[in-house]
Design a protein around this motif. Structure first.
Motif, PDB file in Angstrom:
ATOM      1  N   UNK A  52      10.800  10.021   3.408  1.00 29.40           N
ATOM      2  CA  UNK A  52      10.943   9.793   1.960  1.00 29.40           C
ATOM      3  C   UNK A  52       9.573   9.464   1.344  1.00 29.40           C
ATOM      4  N   UNK A  53       8.676   8.901   2.162  1.00 27.29           N
ATOM      5  CA  UNK A  53       7.357   8.514   1.649  1.00 27.29           C
ATOM      6  C   UNK A  53       6.320   9.645   1.758  1.00 27.29           C
ATOM      7  N   UNK A  54       6.772  10.826   2.196  1.00 27.82           N
ATOM      8  CA  UNK A  54       5.845  11.951   2.446  1.00 27.82           C
ATOM      9  C   UNK A  54       4.886  12.279   1.308  1.00 27.82           C
ATOM     10  N   UNK A  55       5.362  12.161   0.061  1.00 25.48           N
ATOM     11  CA  UNK A  55       4.559  12.685  -1.051  1.00 25.48           C
ATOM     12  C   UNK A  55       3.614  11.647  -1.667  1.00 25.48           C
ATOM     13  N   UNK A  56       3.706  10.411  -1.206  1.00 25.68           N
ATOM     14  CA  UNK A  56       2.942   9.353  -1.885  1.00 25.68           C
ATOM     15  C   UNK A  56       1.463   9.350  -1.475  1.00 25.68           C
ATOM     16  N   UNK A  57       0.612   9.204  -2.490  1.00 27.33           N
ATOM     17  CA  UNK A  57      -0.832   9.166  -2.211  1.00 27.33           C
ATOM     18  C   UNK A  57      -1.199   7.840  -1.542  1.00 27.33           C
ATOM     19  N   UNK A  58      -0.561   6.767  -2.018  1.00 27.40           N
ATOM     20  CA  UNK A  58      -0.766   5.425  -1.449  1.00 27.40           C
ATOM     21  C   UNK A  58       0.593   4.825  -1.133  1.00 27.40           C
ATOM     22  N   UNK A  59       0.677   4.069  -0.063  1.00 30.33           N
ATOM     23  CA  UNK A  59       1.923   3.348   0.247  1.00 30.33           C
ATOM     24  C   UNK A  59       1.583   1.869   0.425  1.00 30.33           C
ATOM     25  N   UNK A  60       2.556   1.010   0.091  1.00 31.91           N
ATOM     26  CA  UNK A  60       2.278  -0.421   0.145  1.00 31.91           C
ATOM     27  C   UNK A  60       3.287  -1.144   1.033  1.00 31.91           C
ATOM     28  N   UNK A  61       2.811  -2.217   1.649  1.00 33.99           N
ATOM     29  CA  UNK A  61       3.707  -3.097   2.415  1.00 33.99           C
ATOM     30  C   UNK A  61       3.446  -4.527   1.963  1.00 33.99           C
ATOM     31  N   UNK A  62       4.509  -5.245   1.688  1.00 36.65           N
ATOM     32  CA  UNK A  62       4.370  -6.652   1.305  1.00 36.65           C
ATOM     33  C   UNK A  62       4.249  -7.494   2.583  1.00 36.65           C
ATOM     34  N   UNK A  63       3.212  -8.307   2.652  1.00 38.04           N
ATOM     35  CA  UNK A  63       2.979  -9.094   3.876  1.00 38.04           C
ATOM     36  C   UNK A  63       3.274 -10.579   3.682  1.00 38.04           C
ATOM     37  N   UNK A  64       3.288 -11.036   2.423  1.00 34.87           N
ATOM     38  CA  UNK A  64       3.570 -12.450   2.121  1.00 34.87           C
ATOM     39  C   UNK A  64       3.926 -12.527   0.646  1.00 34.87           C
TER      40      UNK A  64
END
Ligand code: IMP
Length: 428
Positions: free
Chosen positions: A331-343
């Motif tokens: 589902x994330x294939x097309x994203x230029x940037x991806x984010x993950x919340x760490x805190x």
């Protein structure tokens, strides 16, 4: 001993149906242990799509035993409809076993669920009667399957309970009453249809474990919807966490080998309640559209956001996860940037553990790491090593942040679109 508990690590809808279906192929027994028709699993087999609410996904394999455990909220209307639908599509349901101790969802449970939702106490439930059913179970006014099958006792108890429920429906909610005789006739019919499938499933499952069979315990919903460990009161009324498998199937904790948490590569939630990484912009819309994020049970659009590793760490702790199964990475294939919340940032403080107060959670702002997207179609890839480097980096970051290694990785809805990185049924 070869037993695996499969749980949702987020707010449900992680794609457990697909992973259960995949692992079910290797298992001998597939056991549902909690929840009811509030759950909805979509399984794609070839060109056929199956939507299951109560019947364990293992039913799609003719040689497996599918078990509805004592912890399940059993709605006979939905269950029998599902059985009839499966039969009409050529699926054999002779290996479906139902616990004599499972509690029965009655029509007044569903009505009360809706009335409560329409009133001031809005949780955003599926209106399947789940909360009222478990409330009756705990207050010892419920009906177990074994009670329903008792031709002498059932009419008497039903009469007393219907009188009480009618009083609540009419006097508190100004709603209409149920007619006892109609309910009795209806449930006598259900009793006879269910009777051949009913057994002591705890005994059955324990005997299977002792005989060395592979047993998969299939959780519904997810960790954050757990009545004790979730975002109360915006939770379901059962125990989707791994501990729920012991209580809801009647097996001891010493009989569990591995606990697999199903994790979607991003986060979604349906119903009400705080959700720190929720996106209210076109990125959220794109995730919803690409991930087809609409409820299987209610059709509601799901709220969508970036992956939240605070939640993953919490799920790893509460469930004692030994592995994670990652779904919907494509589902994330097309994203230029991806984010993950760490805190989270809460009133200037950094919070690393999932807070118990909803008021705190409501004010938490996600702290993100940003990574490059892979911008490549990965739906056809069958080996982890063949994934684009950026996709592997994303997965590795997930593992690093929650401290649990992956066993499966899904890049599409089909059975063949799942990569195995560890055999969870292999002896330790
Ligand atoms: P209930 O289980 O119908 O009482 O609903 C309580 C909460 O759990 C609501 O927020 C529902 O949207 C949520 N919920 C229940 N079942 C599921 C599920 O299978 N997936 C996701 N959310 C669910």
């Amino acid at each position: 001993m070869s037993t695996v508990v499969l749980v949702g690590a987020q707010w449900g809808d992680e794609g457990k149906g697909k992973i259960t279906d995949f692992l079910a192929e290797k298992a001998d027994y597939i056991v549902r242990y909690q929840g009811g028709s509030n759950a909805g699993h979509t399984v794609v087999v070839g060109n056929e799509k199956f939507q299951l609410h109560l019947v364990p996904s293992g039913i799609l394999y003719p040689d497996k035993v599918s078990v509805i455990g004592n912890g399940v909220a059993l709605d006979p209307v939905i269950l029998l409809k599902e059985i009839d639908d499966l039969s009409s599509r050529g699926i054999d349901v002779k290996n479906l076993k139902i616990s004599s101790r499972a509690h029965i969802v009655m029509p007044y449970h569903k009505k009360l669920d809706s009335l409560q939702e329409n009133g001031g106490r809005r949780i955003g439930t599926t209106r399947r009667g789940i909360g009222p059913l478990y409330a009756d179970k705990i207050s010892r006014t419920g009906f177990r399957v074994i009670d329903l099958l008792d031709k002498d006792l059932f009419p008497e108890r039903l009469k007393a309970i219907v009188e009480e429920k009618n009083c609540i429906l009419e006097k508190i909610y100004g709603s209409t009453a149920f007619v006892y005789e109609e309910l009795l006739d209806e449930f006598r019919y259900y009793a006879e249809r269910l009777r051949p499938m009913v057994t002591d499933t705890s005994l059955l499952v324990n005997q299977a474990i002792d005989a060395g069979k592979k047993v998969l315990f299939e959780g519904a919903q997810g960790t954050l919807l757990d009545i004790d460990h979730g975002t109360y009161p915006y939770v379901t009324s059962s125990h989707p966490v791994s501990g729920g498998a012991c209580v809801g199937a009647g097996v001891g904790p010493t009989k569990i080998n591995r606990v697999v948490g199903v994790v979607k590569a991003y986060t979604t939630r349906v119903g009400e309640g705080p959700f720190p990484t929720e996106l209210f912009n076109e990125t959220g819309d794109l995730i919803r559209q690409r991930g087809d994020e609409y409820g299987t049970t209610t059709g509601r659009p799901r709220r969508c956001g970036w992956l939240d590793a605070v939640i993953l760490r919490y799920a790893a702790r509460i469930n004692g996860l030994t592995d994670i199964a990652i779904t919907k990475l494509d589902v994330l294939d097309t994203f230029e940037k991806v984010k993950i919340c760490t805190a989270y940032r809460y009133r200037g403080q950094i919070i690393r553990e999932f807070p118990e107060s909803l008021e705190v959670l409501r004010e938490c702002e996600p702290i993100y790491i940003e990574m490059d997207g892979w911008q490549q179609d990965i739906a056809g890839i069958t080996r982890f090593e063949d994934l684009p480097l950026k996709a592997r980096e994303y997965v590795n970051k997930m593992v690093e942040l929650c401290g649990v290694n992956h066993c499966l990785l899904a890049v599409g809805p089909g059975r063949s679109q799942t990569m195995v990185t560890r055999d969870v049924f292999a002896p330790a």
